[in-house]
Design a protein around this motif. Sequence first.
Motif, mmCIF file in Angstrom:
data_model
loop_
_atom_site.group_PDB
_atom_site.id
_atom_site.type_symbol
_atom_site.label_atom_id
_atom_site.label_comp_id
_atom_site.label_asym_id
_atom_site.label_seq_id
_atom_site.Cartn_x
_atom_site.Cartn_y
_atom_site.Cartn_z
ATOM 1 N N GLN A 133 -0.856 -26.575 -5.557
ATOM 2 C CA GLN A 133 -2.218 -26.726 -6.060
ATOM 3 C C GLN A 133 -2.797 -28.072 -5.653
ATOM 4 O O GLN A 133 -3.967 -28.162 -5.273
ATOM 5 C CB GLN A 133 -2.232 -26.569 -7.584
ATOM 6 N N LEU A 134 -1.981 -29.123 -5.731
ATOM 7 C CA LEU A 134 -2.447 -30.452 -5.321
ATOM 8 C C LEU A 134 -2.841 -30.463 -3.851
ATOM 9 O O LEU A 134 -3.872 -31.035 -3.483
ATOM 10 C CB LEU A 134 -1.367 -31.501 -5.570
ATOM 11 N N ARG A 135 -2.008 -29.837 -3.016
ATOM 12 C CA ARG A 135 -2.332 -29.775 -1.584
ATOM 13 C C ARG A 135 -3.657 -29.046 -1.354
ATOM 14 O O ARG A 135 -4.470 -29.469 -0.547
ATOM 15 C CB ARG A 135 -1.222 -29.054 -0.826
ATOM 16 N N ALA A 136 -3.835 -27.935 -2.063
ATOM 17 C CA ALA A 136 -5.047 -27.141 -1.889
ATOM 18 C C ALA A 136 -6.291 -27.924 -2.317
ATOM 19 O O ALA A 136 -7.320 -27.895 -1.637
ATOM 20 C CB ALA A 136 -4.947 -25.841 -2.688
ATOM 21 N N VAL A 137 -6.181 -28.650 -3.412
ATOM 22 C CA VAL A 137 -7.312 -29.454 -3.888
ATOM 23 C C VAL A 137 -7.585 -30.604 -2.934
ATOM 24 O O VAL A 137 -8.742 -30.872 -2.568
ATOM 25 C CB VAL A 137 -7.036 -29.977 -5.317
ATOM 26 N N GLN A 138 -6.531 -31.274 -2.494
ATOM 27 C CA GLN A 138 -6.696 -32.415 -1.597
ATOM 28 C C GLN A 138 -7.293 -31.984 -0.261
ATOM 29 O O GLN A 138 -8.115 -32.690 0.320
ATOM 30 C CB GLN A 138 -5.350 -33.105 -1.385
ATOM 31 N N GLY A 164 -9.277 -29.508 0.128
ATOM 32 C CA GLY A 164 -10.590 -28.919 -0.086
ATOM 33 C C GLY A 164 -10.576 -27.402 -0.048
ATOM 34 O O GLY A 164 -11.624 -26.771 -0.071
ATOM 35 N N ALA A 165 -9.384 -26.800 0.003
ATOM 36 C CA ALA A 165 -9.281 -25.342 0.031
ATOM 37 C C ALA A 165 -9.625 -24.727 -1.321
ATOM 38 O O ALA A 165 -10.070 -23.577 -1.390
ATOM 39 C CB ALA A 165 -7.878 -24.919 0.452
ATOM 40 N N GLU A 166 -9.402 -25.481 -2.390
ATOM 41 C CA GLU A 166 -9.739 -25.022 -3.735
ATOM 42 C C GLU A 166 -10.401 -26.163 -4.484
ATOM 43 O O GLU A 166 -10.129 -27.336 -4.228
ATOM 44 C CB GLU A 166 -8.486 -24.554 -4.481
ATOM 45 N N PRO A 226 -12.012 -28.079 -10.493
ATOM 46 C CA PRO A 226 -12.383 -27.407 -11.747
ATOM 47 C C PRO A 226 -11.833 -25.987 -11.849
ATOM 48 O O PRO A 226 -11.458 -25.539 -12.935
ATOM 49 C CB PRO A 226 -13.917 -27.406 -11.725
ATOM 50 N N ASP A 227 -11.757 -25.271 -10.722
ATOM 51 C CA ASP A 227 -11.222 -23.912 -10.746
ATOM 52 C C ASP A 227 -9.738 -23.912 -11.087
ATOM 53 O O ASP A 227 -9.263 -23.100 -11.885
ATOM 54 C CB ASP A 227 -11.438 -23.223 -9.392
ATOM 55 N N ILE A 228 -8.993 -24.822 -10.472
ATOM 56 C CA ILE A 228 -7.561 -24.907 -10.747
ATOM 57 C C ILE A 228 -7.328 -25.347 -12.189
ATOM 58 O O ILE A 228 -6.454 -24.829 -12.877
ATOM 59 C CB ILE A 228 -6.868 -25.842 -9.745
ATOM 60 N N LEU A 229 -8.126 -26.292 -12.662
ATOM 61 C CA LEU A 229 -7.974 -26.758 -14.033
ATOM 62 C C LEU A 229 -8.349 -25.671 -15.034
ATOM 63 O O LEU A 229 -7.777 -25.607 -16.125
ATOM 64 C CB LEU A 229 -8.799 -28.024 -14.264
ATOM 65 N N ALA A 230 -9.282 -24.801 -14.688
ATOM 66 C CA ALA A 230 -9.631 -23.683 -15.569
ATOM 67 C C ALA A 230 -8.431 -22.763 -15.745
ATOM 68 O O ALA A 230 -8.129 -22.316 -16.866
ATOM 69 C CB ALA A 230 -10.827 -22.914 -15.012
#
Length: 153
Positions: free
Chosen positions: A61-66, A68-70, A73-77
Amino acid sequence: MTIREIQTRTGLDRATVYYYEREGLISPARQANGYRDYSDADLTVLRRIRLLRQLGLSLEQLRAVQAGAEALPDILAGRLAELERQQTDNARALAVCRAIRETGVAFDQLDPDAFDLAAGPAVRDVPRPARCGARRALARALDAALCTLPVTA
């Protein structure tokens, strides 16, 4: 910035910082002598990673957020929904635990039908692997003896 400064300022240990580097989450510059030179940007990224890991986000998840793939706020939801489910399960378990304790029954008198947690997650007992240092040392000694046997014979 040296690794020692990074450790002090992030609260992460050296192995964890190096792990995040191997995973591609940070990439410090190298000095002429080969030492890592961490920038303020690396420090900020490590502090963000530490916070998000404390919230329970995975490295994927961290990689995806970093990358810009995700969106964060979506992951935190999703994480928030998971934490709320856990909170509900924990509240149910607390209530049942208190009720059983208040009855004062022993294990052999406990009626599982009277205290049902079936609505919650299923219990799956998996035995932990046995770790025996003495057994491992004996096996290594036996291996060494067998390896040297042809030479001594």
